[in-house]
Design a protein around this motif. Structure first.
Motif, short mmCIF file in Angstrom:
data_model
loop_
_atom_site.label_atom_id
_atom_site.label_comp_id
_atom_site.label_asym_id
_atom_site.label_seq_id
_atom_site.Cartn_x
_atom_site.Cartn_y
_atom_site.Cartn_z
N VAL A 154 0.86 -1.19 0.00
CA VAL A 154 0.00 0.00 0.00
C VAL A 154 0.89 1.23 0.00
CG1 VAL A 154 -1.62 1.38 1.34
CG2 VAL A 154 -2.01 -1.08 1.06
N ARG A 155 0.55 2.16 -0.89
CA ARG A 155 1.29 3.42 -1.02
C ARG A 155 0.30 4.58 -0.98
NH1 ARG A 155 4.18 2.53 -5.77
NH2 ARG A 155 2.70 3.56 -7.12
N ILE A 156 0.57 5.58 -0.18
CA ILE A 156 -0.28 6.77 -0.11
C ILE A 156 0.31 7.83 -1.04
CG2 ILE A 156 -1.22 8.58 1.35
CD1 ILE A 156 -2.42 5.86 1.94
N GLU A 157 -0.44 8.20 -2.06
CA GLU A 157 0.07 9.12 -3.07
C GLU A 157 -0.33 10.55 -2.69
OE1 GLU A 157 -0.92 7.47 -6.96
OE2 GLU A 157 0.80 6.12 -6.73
N ASP A 172 1.34 -5.95 3.03
CA ASP A 172 2.65 -6.44 3.43
C ASP A 172 3.62 -5.27 3.57
OD1 ASP A 172 2.12 -9.39 3.17
OD2 ASP A 172 1.78 -8.82 1.09
N GLY A 173 4.44 -5.30 4.61
CA GLY A 173 5.48 -4.29 4.76
C GLY A 173 4.93 -2.94 5.16
N PRO A 174 5.82 -1.95 5.29
CA PRO A 174 5.39 -0.61 5.69
C PRO A 174 4.68 0.13 4.57
CG PRO A 174 7.74 -0.62 5.21
CD PRO A 174 7.29 -2.05 5.12
N VAL A 175 3.82 1.04 4.96
CA VAL A 175 3.15 1.91 3.99
C VAL A 175 4.16 2.95 3.50
CG1 VAL A 175 1.32 3.62 3.67
CG2 VAL A 175 0.91 1.58 5.08
N ARG A 176 4.16 3.21 2.19
CA ARG A 176 5.03 4.25 1.62
C ARG A 176 4.20 5.52 1.40
NH1 ARG A 176 9.77 4.56 -2.57
NH2 ARG A 176 10.40 2.80 -1.31
N TYR A 177 4.81 6.66 1.76
CA TYR A 177 4.18 7.96 1.55
C TYR A 177 5.01 8.75 0.54
CZ TYR A 177 1.46 6.90 5.73
OH TYR A 177 0.61 6.31 6.64
N GLN A 178 4.35 9.23 -0.51
CA GLN A 178 5.10 9.92 -1.54
C GLN A 178 5.71 11.24 -1.06
OE1 GLN A 178 2.50 10.04 -5.02
NE2 GLN A 178 3.52 8.23 -5.83
N HIS A 179 5.12 11.87 -0.06
CA HIS A 179 5.68 13.15 0.38
C HIS A 179 7.07 12.97 0.99
CE1 HIS A 179 4.21 11.96 4.46
NE2 HIS A 179 5.21 12.71 4.86
N GLN A 180 7.46 11.73 1.28
CA GLN A 180 8.79 11.46 1.83
C GLN A 180 9.82 11.15 0.75
OE1 GLN A 180 7.86 8.16 4.42
NE2 GLN A 180 7.10 9.48 6.06
N GLN A 181 9.42 11.22 -0.52
CA GLN A 181 10.28 10.78 -1.62
C GLN A 181 10.77 11.91 -2.52
OE1 GLN A 181 10.97 7.49 -1.46
NE2 GLN A 181 9.52 7.37 0.26
N HIS A 182 10.62 13.16 -2.08
CA HIS A 182 10.90 14.29 -2.97
C HIS A 182 12.34 14.31 -3.48
CE1 HIS A 182 7.24 16.90 -1.57
NE2 HIS A 182 6.90 15.71 -2.04
N VAL A 219 5.93 6.15 -11.43
CA VAL A 219 6.94 5.33 -12.11
C VAL A 219 8.12 5.06 -11.19
CG1 VAL A 219 8.70 5.45 -13.93
CG2 VAL A 219 6.31 5.91 -14.47
N LEU A 220 8.60 6.09 -10.53
CA LEU A 220 9.77 5.92 -9.65
C LEU A 220 9.44 5.04 -8.45
CD1 LEU A 220 11.20 9.55 -9.73
CD2 LEU A 220 12.10 7.52 -10.90
N ASP A 221 8.26 5.20 -7.88
CA ASP A 221 7.90 4.38 -6.72
C ASP A 221 7.65 2.93 -7.10
OD1 ASP A 221 8.19 6.37 -4.82
OD2 ASP A 221 6.15 7.09 -5.06
N ASP A 222 7.00 2.71 -8.25
CA ASP A 222 6.81 1.32 -8.68
C ASP A 222 8.15 0.62 -8.87
OD1 ASP A 222 4.04 1.39 -8.62
OD2 ASP A 222 3.81 1.83 -10.75
N ALA A 223 9.12 1.33 -9.44
CA ALA A 223 10.44 0.73 -9.64
C ALA A 223 11.15 0.50 -8.31
CB ALA A 223 11.29 1.62 -10.55
N GLU A 224 11.11 1.50 -7.42
CA GLU A 224 11.78 1.39 -6.13
C GLU A 224 11.19 0.26 -5.29
OE1 GLU A 224 14.35 2.68 -2.89
OE2 GLU A 224 14.37 3.03 -5.06
N GLN A 225 9.88 0.04 -5.40
CA GLN A 225 9.23 -1.00 -4.61
C GLN A 225 9.22 -2.35 -5.31
OE1 GLN A 225 5.55 1.53 -3.68
NE2 GLN A 225 5.95 0.54 -1.72
#
Length: 302
Positions: free
Chosen positions: A40-43, A70-80, A182-188
């Motif tokens: 799960v990712r919060i955009e 599964d695993g931790p939730v990713r938040y896009q605001h932390q990926q700038h 795109v970047l988050d899908d690749a990173e995850q």
């Protein structure tokens, strides 16, 4: 595990509604049926448009519906920092360029329109903006066509002449969805994307970004989105009502009906874990119709 990694990536601009549930449930079932991971990712890219508390409410609703990730939730605001680094690479490689054009200027130049709105005419590629001007950043799309096989919609083909060069960072500062996803899908390590057909027209730009950044191409499955009687997709803008997780069993039952996986009579009022266990065992994405939209009477009952 099978190597399959899927995800559900809601935006906290509103609470989960029945249309959101279809996307969440389809992606969850596809991952679990493949013995894969479901992330799960919060955009949360655009704070002014976000509803306070929506992200936490979305996660609580998923938990109450027994859709455990599964695993931790990713938040896009932390990926700038990662997003900006990718833009710097694209600019250095001349695969992106600054654009100062406003919508008013595009209207005045009578640019054409495509499935995603105005098709940019590359004015700023040949007339670079003056230093100090507020600029968006656009991807310079090199391909002329994009072809891929969608697991629900079948063969899909786009002509980039009808799409143009997409904005990957807005003039007012926020990073654009197309770049971040795109970047988050690749990173995850996402291998399979199951989402609504309203995002089908975004896929060519995302494929182009993956090629420009030498990133993997996940498999896609775009499920039909549910619409109201006026043909409008359920959303906050069309006054879709938020889910009431107290009706978890009823919600899962109705969502499986929409996804062409109706529960047997003896499970229609069963506890949600039993319903989901049956759905995982019987999940066949090929059962979904190759349609972009469909109507279901349940949407109007909330």
């Amino acid at each position: 595990m099978s190597g399959y990694i899927g995800r559900f990536a809601p935006s906290p601009t509103g609470l989960l509604h029945f249309g959101s549930l279809l996307a969440a449930l389809a992606s969850y079932l596809d991952a679990r049926a493949h013995q894969g991971l479901w992330l799960v990712r919060i955009e949360d890219l655009d704070p002014p448009r976000e509803m306070p508390g929506a992200a936490a409410h979305i996660l609580r609703t998923l938990e109450r519906l027994q859709l455990h990730w599964d695993g931790p939730v990713r938040y896009q605001h932390q990926q700038h920092e990662r997003y900006q680094a990718a833009i710097d690479i694209l600019l250095t490689q001349q695969q992106a360029y600054p654009c100062s054009c406003s919508r008013k200027q595009l209207d005045q130049r009578h640019v054409s329109r495509g499935p995603q709105g105005q098709v940019y005419d590359r004015y700023c590629l040949t007339h670079p903006p003056a230093a100090g001007n507020a600029c968006a950043i656009r991807l310079k799309v090199e391909q002329t066509r994009c072809r891929f096989i969608d697991r629900v919609q079948g063969p899909v083909e786009y002509d980039f002449a009808s799409l143009g060069d997409v904005v990957i960072k807005r003039k007012d500062g926020p990073f654009a969805y197309q770049l971040a996803v795109v970047l988050d899908d690749a990173e995850q390590g996402i291998t399979h994307i199951v989402r609504g057909s309203d995002l089908l027209d975004s896929t060519p730009w995302q494929v182009s970004l993956q090629q420009a950044l030498a990133l993997p191409h996940p498999s896609h499955a775009h499920i039909p989105v549910i619409v109201n009687n006026d043909g409008q997709k359920l959303s906050k803008q069309t006054f879709a009502q938020p889910l009431d997780a107290k009706d978890s069993s009823q919600l899962i039952c109705a969502a499986l009906d929409c996804l062409h996986h109706p529960l047997p009579d003896e499970l229609r009022k069963a506890p949600v874990p039993e319903q989901l266990a049956w759905a995982v065992r019987h999940w066949r994405i090929a059962h979904l119709p190759a349609e972009l939209t469909f109507h279901h009477p349940y949407w109007g009952k909330r």
